[in-house]
Design a protein around this motif. Structure first.
Motif, PDB file in Angstrom:
ATOM      1  N   GLN A   1       0.925  -1.134  -0.007  1.00 10.76           N
ATOM      2  CA  GLN A   1      -0.069   0.094   0.113  1.00 10.76           C
ATOM      3  C   GLN A   1       0.687   1.485   0.107  1.00 10.76           C
ATOM      4  O   GLN A   1       0.263   2.255  -0.248  1.00 10.76           O
ATOM      5  N   ASN A   2       2.308   1.049   0.240  1.00 10.71           N
ATOM      6  CA  ASN A   2       3.108   2.143   0.197  1.00 10.71           C
ATOM      7  C   ASN A   2       3.777   2.351  -0.877  1.00 10.71           C
ATOM      8  O   ASN A   2       4.759   3.322  -0.909  1.00 10.71           O
ATOM      9  N   HIS A   3       3.775   1.685  -1.812  1.00 10.42           N
ATOM     10  CA  HIS A   3       4.627   1.603  -3.079  1.00 10.42           C
ATOM     11  C   HIS A   3       3.503   1.664  -4.712  1.00 10.42           C
ATOM     12  O   HIS A   3       2.670   1.185  -4.460  1.00 10.42           O
ATOM     13  N   ASN A   4       4.362   2.062  -5.283  1.00 18.96           N
ATOM     14  CA  ASN A   4       3.935   2.011  -6.737  1.00 18.96           C
ATOM     15  C   ASN A   4       4.692   1.084  -7.709  1.00 18.96           C
ATOM     16  O   ASN A   4       5.757   0.890  -7.654  1.00 18.96           O
ATOM     17  N   PHE A   5       3.906   0.321  -8.210  1.00 21.11           N
ATOM     18  CA  PHE A   5       4.063  -1.081  -8.927  1.00 21.11           C
ATOM     19  C   PHE A   5       3.080  -1.470  -9.887  1.00 21.11           C
ATOM     20  O   PHE A   5       1.874  -0.994  -9.588  1.00 21.11           O
ATOM     21  N   ARG A   6       3.429  -2.304 -10.756  1.00 21.24           N
ATOM     22  CA  ARG A   6       2.478  -3.155 -11.453  1.00 21.24           C
ATOM     23  C   ARG A   6       2.651  -4.666 -11.379  1.00 21.24           C
ATOM     24  O   ARG A   6       3.828  -5.081 -11.423  1.00 21.24           O
ATOM     25  N   ILE A   7       1.750  -5.469 -11.329  1.00 20.44           N
ATOM     26  CA  ILE A   7       1.718  -6.751 -11.225  1.00 20.44           C
ATOM     27  C   ILE A   7       1.837  -7.221 -13.002  1.00 20.44           C
ATOM     28  O   ILE A   7       0.807  -6.764 -13.737  1.00 20.44           O
ATOM     29  N   VAL A   8       3.038  -8.079 -13.363  1.00 21.83           N
ATOM     30  CA  VAL A   8       3.048  -8.394 -14.881  1.00 21.83           C
ATOM     31  C   VAL A   8       2.784  -9.861 -14.853  1.00 21.83           C
ATOM     32  O   VAL A   8       2.749 -10.268 -16.154  1.00 21.83           O
ATOM     33  N   ARG A   9       2.903 -10.650 -13.902  1.00 24.92           N
ATOM     34  CA  ARG A   9       2.656 -12.112 -14.128  1.00 24.92           C
ATOM     35  C   ARG A   9       2.742 -12.560 -12.681  1.00 24.92           C
ATOM     36  O   ARG A   9       2.954 -12.140 -11.376  1.00 24.92           O
ATOM     37  N   CYS A  10       2.240 -13.895 -12.834  1.00 22.71           N
ATOM     38  CA  CYS A  10       1.970 -14.576 -11.298  1.00 22.71           C
ATOM     39  C   CYS A  10       2.057 -15.943 -11.723  1.00 22.71           C
ATOM     40  O   CYS A  10       2.068 -16.563 -12.585  1.00 22.71           O
ATOM     41  N   ILE A  11       2.383 -16.571 -10.621  1.00 22.47           N
ATOM     42  CA  ILE A  11       2.737 -17.979 -10.617  1.00 22.47           C
ATOM     43  C   ILE A  11       2.498 -18.838  -9.288  1.00 22.47           C
ATOM     44  O   ILE A  11       2.470 -18.320  -8.198  1.00 22.47           O
ATOM     45  N   ARG A  12       1.767 -19.884  -9.469  1.00 21.56           N
ATOM     46  CA  ARG A  12       1.354 -20.744  -8.239  1.00 21.56           C
ATOM     47  C   ARG A  12       2.381 -21.851  -8.201  1.00 21.56           C
ATOM     48  O   ARG A  12       2.580 -22.839  -9.030  1.00 21.56           O
ATOM     49  N   LEU A  13       3.044 -21.957  -7.263  1.00 28.29           N
ATOM     50  CA  LEU A  13       4.297 -22.805  -7.068  1.00 28.29           C
ATOM     51  C   LEU A  13       3.926 -23.852  -5.904  1.00 28.29           C
ATOM     52  O   LEU A  13       3.598 -23.507  -4.760  1.00 28.29           O
ATOM     53  N   LYS A  14       4.206 -25.213  -6.187  1.00 29.78           N
ATOM     54  CA  LYS A  14       4.114 -26.104  -5.287  1.00 29.78           C
ATOM     55  C   LYS A  14       5.004 -26.025  -4.470  1.00 29.78           C
ATOM     56  O   LYS A  14       6.261 -26.074  -4.447  1.00 29.78           O
ATOM     57  N   ILE A  15       4.690 -25.983  -2.972  1.00 25.73           N
ATOM     58  CA  ILE A  15       5.547 -25.845  -1.995  1.00 25.73           C
ATOM     59  C   ILE A  15       5.797 -27.190  -1.083  1.00 25.73           C
ATOM     60  O   ILE A  15       4.681 -27.742  -0.474  1.00 25.73           O
ATOM     61  N   ASP A  16       6.960 -27.767  -0.904  1.00 29.36           N
ATOM     62  CA  ASP A  16       7.215 -28.819  -0.174  1.00 29.36           C
ATOM     63  C   ASP A  16       8.225 -28.454   0.924  1.00 29.36           C
ATOM     64  O   ASP A  16       9.249 -27.842   0.431  1.00 29.36           O
ATOM     65  N   HIS A  17       7.743 -28.635   2.210  1.00 26.90           N
ATOM     66  CA  HIS A  17       8.583 -28.385   3.143  1.00 26.90           C
ATOM     67  C   HIS A  17       9.358 -29.480   3.946  1.00 26.90           C
ATOM     68  O   HIS A  17       8.819 -30.747   3.953  1.00 26.90           O
ATOM     69  N   HIS A  18      10.598 -29.274   4.177  1.00 29.27           N
ATOM     70  CA  HIS A  18      11.573 -30.202   4.666  1.00 29.27           C
ATOM     71  C   HIS A  18      12.091 -29.634   6.203  1.00 29.27           C
ATOM     72  O   HIS A  18      12.350 -28.652   6.290  1.00 29.27           O
TER      73      HIS A  18
ATOM     74  N   ASP B   1      13.323 -35.143   8.290  1.00 27.07           N
ATOM     75  CA  ASP B   1      12.255 -35.362   7.852  1.00 27.07           C
ATOM     76  C   ASP B   1      11.800 -34.789   6.365  1.00 27.07           C
ATOM     77  O   ASP B   1      12.259 -33.476   6.534  1.00 27.07           O
ATOM     78  N   GLU B   2      10.998 -35.202   5.732  1.00 29.36           N
ATOM     79  CA  GLU B   2      10.771 -34.709   4.445  1.00 29.36           C
ATOM     80  C   GLU B   2       9.259 -34.516   4.098  1.00 29.36           C
ATOM     81  O   GLU B   2       8.553 -35.273   4.621  1.00 29.36           O
ATOM     82  N   ASN B   3       8.858 -33.602   3.337  1.00 29.14           N
ATOM     83  CA  ASN B   3       7.658 -33.144   2.974  1.00 29.14           C
ATOM     84  C   ASN B   3       6.599 -33.175   4.323  1.00 29.14           C
ATOM     85  O   ASN B   3       5.635 -33.912   4.216  1.00 29.14           O
ATOM     86  N   ILE B   4       6.868 -32.284   4.890  1.00 27.38           N
ATOM     87  CA  ILE B   4       6.071 -32.313   6.233  1.00 27.38           C
ATOM     88  C   ILE B   4       5.046 -31.359   6.227  1.00 27.38           C
ATOM     89  O   ILE B   4       4.384 -31.082   7.294  1.00 27.38           O
ATOM     90  N   GLN B   5       4.831 -30.675   5.294  1.00 30.02           N
ATOM     91  CA  GLN B   5       3.597 -29.903   5.044  1.00 30.02           C
ATOM     92  C   GLN B   5       2.277 -30.777   5.462  1.00 30.02           C
ATOM     93  O   GLN B   5       2.113 -31.755   5.102  1.00 30.02           O
ATOM     94  N   ASP B   6       1.390 -29.924   6.029  1.00 28.87           N
ATOM     95  CA  ASP B   6       0.060 -30.697   6.407  1.00 28.87           C
ATOM     96  C   ASP B   6      -0.736 -31.168   5.294  1.00 28.87           C
ATOM     97  O   ASP B   6      -1.660 -32.008   5.604  1.00 28.87           O
ATOM     98  N   ASN B   7      -0.665 -30.159   4.364  1.00 26.94           N
ATOM     99  CA  ASN B   7      -1.546 -30.484   3.271  1.00 26.94           C
ATOM    100  C   ASN B   7      -0.571 -30.839   1.846  1.00 26.94           C
ATOM    101  O   ASN B   7       0.145 -29.940   1.643  1.00 26.94           O
ATOM    102  N   ALA B   8      -0.916 -31.930   1.290  1.00 28.92           N
ATOM    103  CA  ALA B   8       0.119 -32.298   0.246  1.00 28.92           C
ATOM    104  C   ALA B   8      -0.126 -31.338  -1.000  1.00 28.92           C
ATOM    105  O   ALA B   8       0.797 -31.342  -1.682  1.00 28.92           O
TER     106      ALA B   8
END
Length: 392
Positions: A186-203, A284-291
């Motif tokens: 809210q404090n800056h001037n910018f434009r969104i030019v692209r968006c990506i939904r990235l699969k997130i796996d936590h370890h 441990d691997e892939n520990i996110q609650d939602n796969a």
């Protein structure tokens, strides 16, 4: 039989149109009277009384439809009165007109072009962050990444021309919005030019030789901790000891801290890349609650860039804190047949207004320009953030 019924409908519609013209003529006279007497356009009490009276007169099976019809009619009447009261373009109308022209010019300028193959990109955090992974997928060639300490610094780097683009997390499918980014934007001037939904796996990672049962503290970004909260609760029960969750400003920075801490009782939640980057090993691997765990990242620039195939538009709408404000906006959007895919309230410093972050699914065409024009009648203020394609 069907043709006969359609002819009846056509006849009724002609009568309705003639009555509508007569009604709007009277509305115009009302606007002139209100202007001369200094009376505001909106009379909420009068509208409620009318809607209640109409609902009582309507048959039970069409009662709710009659209310919707006349609610829409009242909205159109108010807009028509506002247009009749205008002596000249308001600041918001001038913004709307200039904005539509800017979008048209940007669409024309970037016709046939693609997002640059590589660029100087600002990300919050350090090497190994998920923003880094998102950046690499957005650009065809390895971008040159400048790591910033804060989200605010990412926006500032774009505004000052230090970097071409910035990549920031906006929301997660499990933990929700990244509120710090919303607050800063809210404090800056910018434009969104692209968006990506990235699969997130936590370890869960720690220095080599550390065992899972040794862990008493887990550090990571607040979003990562939230996405793995169920796992951490189960882990505490499994090892028979309470595990402290400590927020850090970035998942990769948390991994770096753990690697340099010299401690044997602390672990980090981070990406797979951090394990090799900071000479750690998996507990441990892939520990996110939602796969099915995704984070939506936006790519921002200083200037407006509208590429072919843009299907999403983001805005921030500011409305007066009065009954029916949000309904008026949503009804205008619905009237145009535009898909409102995101509507999220954001806090403001004023009790007299409230704010919404919205995402529309619409091509950059006359439909979008009509929406922008309509918003001048129902919003106290609005800010266009950009039109873009979402990559999955």
């Amino acid at each position: 039989m069907l043709n006969e019924l359609r002819k009846k409908i056509d006849g009724i519609d002609e009568e309705l149109l003639e009555l509508f013209k007569q009604r709007m003529s009277v509305v115009s006279d009302i606007a002139k009277h209100k202007k001369s007497e200094g009376i505001p356009v909106l009379d909420r009490t009068r509208e409620e009384e009318k809607l209640n009276a109409i609902s009582e007169k309507a048959d039970a099976e069409i009662k709710k439809y009659a209310r919707i019809l006349y609610g829409t009619l009242f909205n159109l009447s108010r807009k028509y009165q506002h247009e009749n009261l205008r002596d000249g373009a308001t600041a918001l109308q001038k913004y709307s007109s200039a904005l539509c022209e800017e979008i048209r010019e940007a669409k024309k300028a970037y016709a046939g072009k693609e997002l640059p193959a590589t660029a100087m990109v600002a990300c919050q955090g350090v090497e190994g962050s998920f923003a880094e992974l998102a950046s690499e997928k957005l650009f065809k060639q390895q971008p040159v990444i400048q790591y910033m300490k804060t989200y605010d610094s990412v926006f500032t780097a774009i505004e000052n021309g230090f970097c071409d683009y910035g990549v920031l997390p906006l929301e997660n499918s499990t933990a929700g919005s990244v509120n710090k980014v919303y607050r800063v934007m809210q404090n800056h001037n910018f434009r969104i030019v692209r968006c990506i939904r990235l699969k997130i796996d936590h370890h869960l990672v720690a220095p080599k030789g550390v065992k899972l049962e040794d862990i008493r503290e887990v550090v990571s970004h607040e979003q990562a901790l939230a996405q793995c909260d169920g796992y951490l609760t189960s882990l505490s029960k499994k090892i028979g000891a309470e595990i402290t969750q400590t927020q850090y400003n970035n998942t990769a920075a948390a991994a770096e801290m753990v690697a340099n801490s010299g401690r044997r009782d602390v672990a980090a939640i981070c990406s797979r890349r951090c394990v090799e980057q900071y000479n750690l090993e998996y507990l441990d691997e892939n520990i996110q609650d939602n796969a099915n765990n995704f984070t939506r990242f936006i790519c921002i620039s200083k200037n407006l860039e509208v590429y072919e195939g843009a299907t999403h538009t983001d805005m921030i709408l500011t409305l007066k804190n009065e009954q029916g404000s949000l309904y008026n906006v949503v009804s205008h959007i619905n009237k145009l047949g535009i898909d409102l895919s995101k509507l999220e309230s954001r806090p403001t410093d004023s009790d007299e207004e409230f704010m919404f972050y919205v995402t529309f699914k619409t091509a950059v065409n006359d439909e979008l320009f009509r929406l922008i024009d309509d918003l001048t009648a129902v919003c106290k203020q609005f800010e266009y953030l950009g039109s873009y394609t979402e990559v999955i």
